[in-house]
Design a protein around this motif. Sequence first.
Motif, mmCIF file in Angstrom:
data_model
loop_
_atom_site.group_PDB
_atom_site.id
_atom_site.type_symbol
_atom_site.label_atom_id
_atom_site.label_comp_id
_atom_site.label_asym_id
_atom_site.label_seq_id
_atom_site.Cartn_x
_atom_site.Cartn_y
_atom_site.Cartn_z
ATOM 1 N N TRP A 54 -14.391 9.975 -3.410
ATOM 2 C CA TRP A 54 -12.894 9.729 -3.681
ATOM 3 C C TRP A 54 -12.595 8.028 -3.742
ATOM 4 O O TRP A 54 -11.715 7.705 -4.273
ATOM 5 N N ILE A 55 -13.340 7.221 -2.877
ATOM 6 C CA ILE A 55 -12.933 5.789 -2.872
ATOM 7 C C ILE A 55 -13.364 5.305 -4.177
ATOM 8 O O ILE A 55 -12.848 4.447 -4.718
ATOM 9 N N ALA A 56 -14.621 5.799 -4.406
ATOM 10 C CA ALA A 56 -15.045 5.224 -5.961
ATOM 11 C C ALA A 56 -14.120 5.392 -6.859
ATOM 12 O O ALA A 56 -13.758 4.756 -7.878
ATOM 13 N N CYS A 57 -13.454 6.667 -7.304
ATOM 14 C CA CYS A 57 -12.447 7.165 -8.328
ATOM 15 C C CYS A 57 -11.077 6.486 -7.973
ATOM 16 O O CYS A 57 -10.780 6.173 -9.050
ATOM 17 N N ILE A 58 -10.691 6.542 -6.921
ATOM 18 C CA ILE A 58 -9.402 5.619 -6.707
ATOM 19 C C ILE A 58 -9.562 4.120 -6.878
ATOM 20 O O ILE A 58 -8.765 3.632 -7.649
ATOM 21 N N ALA A 59 -11.010 3.364 -6.572
ATOM 22 C CA ALA A 59 -11.076 2.110 -6.903
ATOM 23 C C ALA A 59 -11.033 2.026 -8.626
ATOM 24 O O ALA A 59 -10.486 1.091 -9.163
ATOM 25 N N GLY A 60 -11.641 2.966 -9.118
ATOM 26 C CA GLY A 60 -11.810 3.093 -10.535
ATOM 27 C C GLY A 60 -10.463 3.140 -11.422
ATOM 28 O O GLY A 60 -10.206 2.433 -12.325
ATOM 29 N N ILE A 61 -9.510 4.049 -10.852
ATOM 30 C CA ILE A 61 -8.117 4.094 -11.246
ATOM 31 C C ILE A 61 -7.476 2.991 -11.094
ATOM 32 O O ILE A 61 -6.718 2.475 -12.281
ATOM 33 N N ILE A 62 -7.604 2.311 -10.096
ATOM 34 C CA ILE A 62 -6.836 0.915 -9.761
ATOM 35 C C ILE A 62 -7.432 -0.090 -10.772
ATOM 36 O O ILE A 62 -6.579 -0.916 -11.354
ATOM 37 N N LEU A 63 -8.807 -0.236 -10.922
ATOM 38 C CA LEU A 63 -8.986 -1.336 -11.996
ATOM 39 C C LEU A 63 -8.861 -0.750 -13.200
ATOM 40 O O LEU A 63 -8.263 -1.752 -14.123
ATOM 41 N N ILE A 64 -8.634 0.302 -13.673
ATOM 42 C CA ILE A 64 -8.047 0.732 -15.014
ATOM 43 C C ILE A 64 -6.883 0.343 -15.231
ATOM 44 O O ILE A 64 -6.239 -0.234 -16.096
ATOM 45 N N LEU A 65 -5.841 0.523 -14.247
ATOM 46 C CA LEU A 65 -4.510 0.497 -14.240
ATOM 47 C C LEU A 65 -4.283 -1.252 -14.117
ATOM 48 O O LEU A 65 -3.054 -1.613 -14.519
ATOM 49 N N PHE A 66 -5.103 -1.957 -13.724
ATOM 50 C CA PHE A 66 -4.919 -3.221 -13.404
ATOM 51 C C PHE A 66 -4.814 -4.094 -14.924
ATOM 52 O O PHE A 66 -3.912 -5.060 -14.933
ATOM 53 N N ASP A 67 -5.483 -3.778 -15.814
ATOM 54 C CA ASP A 67 -5.440 -4.496 -17.104
ATOM 55 C C ASP A 67 -5.297 -3.249 -18.197
ATOM 56 O O ASP A 67 -6.241 -3.356 -19.052
ATOM 57 N N LEU A 68 -4.439 -2.550 -18.366
ATOM 58 C CA LEU A 68 -4.400 -1.478 -19.156
ATOM 59 C C LEU A 68 -3.964 -1.777 -20.512
ATOM 60 O O LEU A 68 -4.290 -1.090 -21.503
ATOM 61 N N GLY A 69 -3.342 -2.763 -20.953
ATOM 62 C CA GLY A 69 -2.897 -3.302 -22.109
ATOM 63 C C GLY A 69 -3.664 -3.613 -23.101
ATOM 64 O O GLY A 69 -3.450 -3.626 -24.252
ATOM 65 N N ASN A 70 -4.806 -4.142 -22.272
ATOM 66 C CA ASN A 70 -5.817 -4.501 -23.336
ATOM 67 C C ASN A 70 -7.097 -3.523 -23.650
ATOM 68 O O ASN A 70 -7.975 -3.515 -22.856
ATOM 69 N N LEU A 71 -6.962 -2.661 -24.499
ATOM 70 C CA LEU A 71 -7.935 -1.591 -24.610
ATOM 71 C C LEU A 71 -9.082 -1.781 -25.534
ATOM 72 O O LEU A 71 -8.847 -1.694 -26.885
ATOM 73 N N SER A 72 -9.713 -2.545 -25.099
ATOM 74 C CA SER A 72 -11.191 -2.870 -26.047
ATOM 75 C C SER A 72 -12.305 -3.000 -24.977
ATOM 76 O O SER A 72 -12.132 -2.567 -23.574
ATOM 77 N N ASP A 73 -13.720 -3.041 -25.648
ATOM 78 C CA ASP A 73 -14.668 -3.029 -25.078
ATOM 79 C C ASP A 73 -14.877 -4.292 -24.256
ATOM 80 O O ASP A 73 -15.964 -4.611 -23.220
ATOM 81 N N ARG A 74 -14.124 -5.281 -24.603
ATOM 82 C CA ARG A 74 -14.302 -6.545 -23.798
ATOM 83 C C ARG A 74 -13.479 -6.696 -22.507
ATOM 84 O O ARG A 74 -13.350 -7.840 -21.891
ATOM 85 N N ASN A 75 -12.801 -5.600 -22.461
ATOM 86 C CA ASN A 75 -11.929 -5.668 -21.047
ATOM 87 C C ASN A 75 -12.881 -4.976 -20.008
ATOM 88 O O ASN A 75 -13.165 -4.051 -19.755
ATOM 89 N N ILE A 76 -13.082 -5.959 -18.952
ATOM 90 C CA ILE A 76 -13.866 -5.684 -17.899
ATOM 91 C C ILE A 76 -13.548 -4.676 -16.823
ATOM 92 O O ILE A 76 -14.183 -3.937 -16.357
ATOM 93 N N TYR A 77 -12.466 -5.027 -16.639
ATOM 94 C CA TYR A 77 -11.606 -4.086 -15.714
ATOM 95 C C TYR A 77 -11.618 -2.632 -16.079
ATOM 96 O O TYR A 77 -11.824 -1.646 -15.485
ATOM 97 N N LEU A 78 -11.332 -2.523 -17.733
ATOM 98 C CA LEU A 78 -11.396 -1.131 -18.146
ATOM 99 C C LEU A 78 -12.644 -0.589 -17.951
ATOM 100 O O LEU A 78 -13.030 0.636 -17.640
#
Length: 82
Positions: free
Chosen positions: A24-48
């Motif tokens: 659960w911690i890994a999933c929540i951390a992943g969701i937070i990272l995805i939401l951190f920079d969601l505007g840039n949907l590309s393969d160069r977005n390290i947070y995504l």
Amino acid sequence: MAANFRKSGSTDRQMSRTVSVIGWIACIAGIILILFDLGNLSDRNIYLMVGIGCVVAGIFIFLVGKSFVIARKKEDQENGRS
């Protein structure tokens, strides 16, 4: 014979709970990272990319932990231990 006996009930539950929390911690951390920079949907977005990896890893950790507990319970049933 008595040396081979193990008390698996509480140990299995504790291990299952610990692995579930880690998943659960890994999933929540992943969701937070995805939401951190969601505007840039590309393969160069390290947070995504790291966020998607964390979500997938969290689900994998959760499933492996649950399947390990199920396998131990099945082994105990086959060996006559309840």
